[in-house]
Design an enzyme around this catalytic site. Sequence first.
Site, PDB file in Angstrom:
ATOM      1  N   SER A  76       0.810  -1.223   0.000  1.00 24.67           N
ATOM      2  CA  SER A  76       0.000   0.000   0.000  1.00 24.67           C
ATOM      3  C   SER A  76       0.841   1.270   0.000  1.00 24.67           C
ATOM      4  O   SER A  76       0.386   2.319  -0.444  1.00 24.67           O
ATOM      5  CB  SER A  76      -0.958   0.008   1.196  1.00 24.67           C
ATOM      6  OG  SER A  76      -0.244  -0.040   2.413  1.00 24.67           O
ATOM      7  N   GLY A 113      -1.863  -4.415   1.161  1.00 21.60           N
ATOM      8  CA  GLY A 113      -1.919  -5.631   1.957  1.00 21.60           C
ATOM      9  C   GLY A 113      -1.011  -6.742   1.476  1.00 21.60           C
ATOM     10  O   GLY A 113      -0.996  -7.828   2.058  1.00 21.60           O
ATOM     11  N   ASN A 145       4.268  -6.193   5.592  1.00 15.28           N
ATOM     12  CA  ASN A 145       3.174  -7.061   6.023  1.00 15.28           C
ATOM     13  C   ASN A 145       3.665  -8.423   6.501  1.00 15.28           C
ATOM     14  O   ASN A 145       3.022  -9.066   7.334  1.00 15.28           O
ATOM     15  CB  ASN A 145       2.151  -7.213   4.903  1.00 15.28           C
ATOM     16  CG  ASN A 145       1.400  -5.919   4.655  1.00 15.28           C
ATOM     17  OD1 ASN A 145       0.944  -5.263   5.585  1.00 15.28           O
ATOM     18  ND2 ASN A 145       1.313  -5.518   3.398  1.00 15.28           N
ATOM     19  N   ASP A 226      -5.308   8.579   9.597  1.00 16.78           N
ATOM     20  CA  ASP A 226      -5.252   7.271  10.254  1.00 16.78           C
ATOM     21  C   ASP A 226      -3.908   7.031  10.931  1.00 16.78           C
ATOM     22  O   ASP A 226      -3.738   6.068  11.681  1.00 16.78           O
ATOM     23  CB  ASP A 226      -5.563   6.140   9.271  1.00 16.78           C
ATOM     24  CG  ASP A 226      -4.557   6.014   8.127  1.00 16.78           C
ATOM     25  OD1 ASP A 226      -3.508   6.686   8.163  1.00 16.78           O
ATOM     26  OD2 ASP A 226      -4.828   5.244   7.191  1.00 16.78           O
ATOM     27  N   HIS A 229      -0.609   5.756   6.985  1.00 18.35           N
ATOM     28  CA  HIS A 229      -0.100   5.874   5.625  1.00 18.35           C
ATOM     29  C   HIS A 229       0.373   7.300   5.350  1.00 18.35           C
ATOM     30  O   HIS A 229      -0.266   8.252   5.786  1.00 18.35           O
ATOM     31  CB  HIS A 229      -1.195   5.509   4.611  1.00 18.35           C
ATOM     32  CG  HIS A 229      -1.662   4.099   4.716  1.00 18.35           C
ATOM     33  ND1 HIS A 229      -2.665   3.717   5.578  1.00 18.35           N
ATOM     34  CD2 HIS A 229      -1.262   2.974   4.083  1.00 18.35           C
ATOM     35  CE1 HIS A 229      -2.863   2.412   5.468  1.00 18.35           C
ATOM     36  NE2 HIS A 229      -2.012   1.948   4.569  1.00 18.35           N
TER      37      HIS A 229
END
Length: 253
Positions: A76, A113, A145, A226, A229
């Site tokens: 991402s 992801g 990840n 958030d 990112h």
Amino acid sequence: MLNILVQKVCTVTMRVCGHCASAGAFFIVLAGLLLALPVAAVASAGTYDGNQSAPAGNEAAHDSETIIHILALGDSLTAGYGLEEADSYPAVLQRKLTESGWPVKVVNAGVSGDTSAGGLARVGWALGAVPEGKVDLVIVGLGANDALRGLPPQALRKNLAGIVEQCLSHGARVLLVGMQAPRNMGADYAQQFDAVYPDLADKYNIALYPFLLEGVALDPDMNLKDGMHPNAEGVKEIVKRLSPAVVKELEKL
């Protein structure tokens, strides 16, 4: 559910790098990579998932025979989750290189992801699907990840090695972009994970950029609301720091 997870993650602290004061906050960034929907181009039309006809590139105004093709393979952070396509790092990198006189087309092959295993599964298709069929440089940015899920560093090493070998066999140069493991996984895990990137760079004699989020992680002004990112300003910082390594590779073509 997300808030509970973030609160739990925030309790983990450690030194990550000169710019990262706690593993908890860094782990939140990693969490964002996994919590982002595991599909290609959730928020960016310049990414792909292997079901599309070809990855989208950002074309420079030059004859196709002289264009240098760069493939940005990642998760991402590469896809530009939460951003407009024009604000993803591959798009910003292309503009910066083009303004410097480089006739490049940077292809965004980021999948939100994604793990190193996912990258290995699709790298062959990505290399073959690039317009004109010639990739000169691959920027490999995978592993965040893997760390979040606690996947074995040995698997990360094997998957990244497979990606690098396919890229080299395709005739492309490789710039390997590193990530760092959260220390709550244990000292042994972190040591093994972190060592994968420099070890592979040495083994295959390829360039290494140690940490993609250098100068961006933990800075609220550089991240989306958030906190996970990079925002448009964060992407600019990433490209500012990453682009010299990219230029060094272009000069070797």
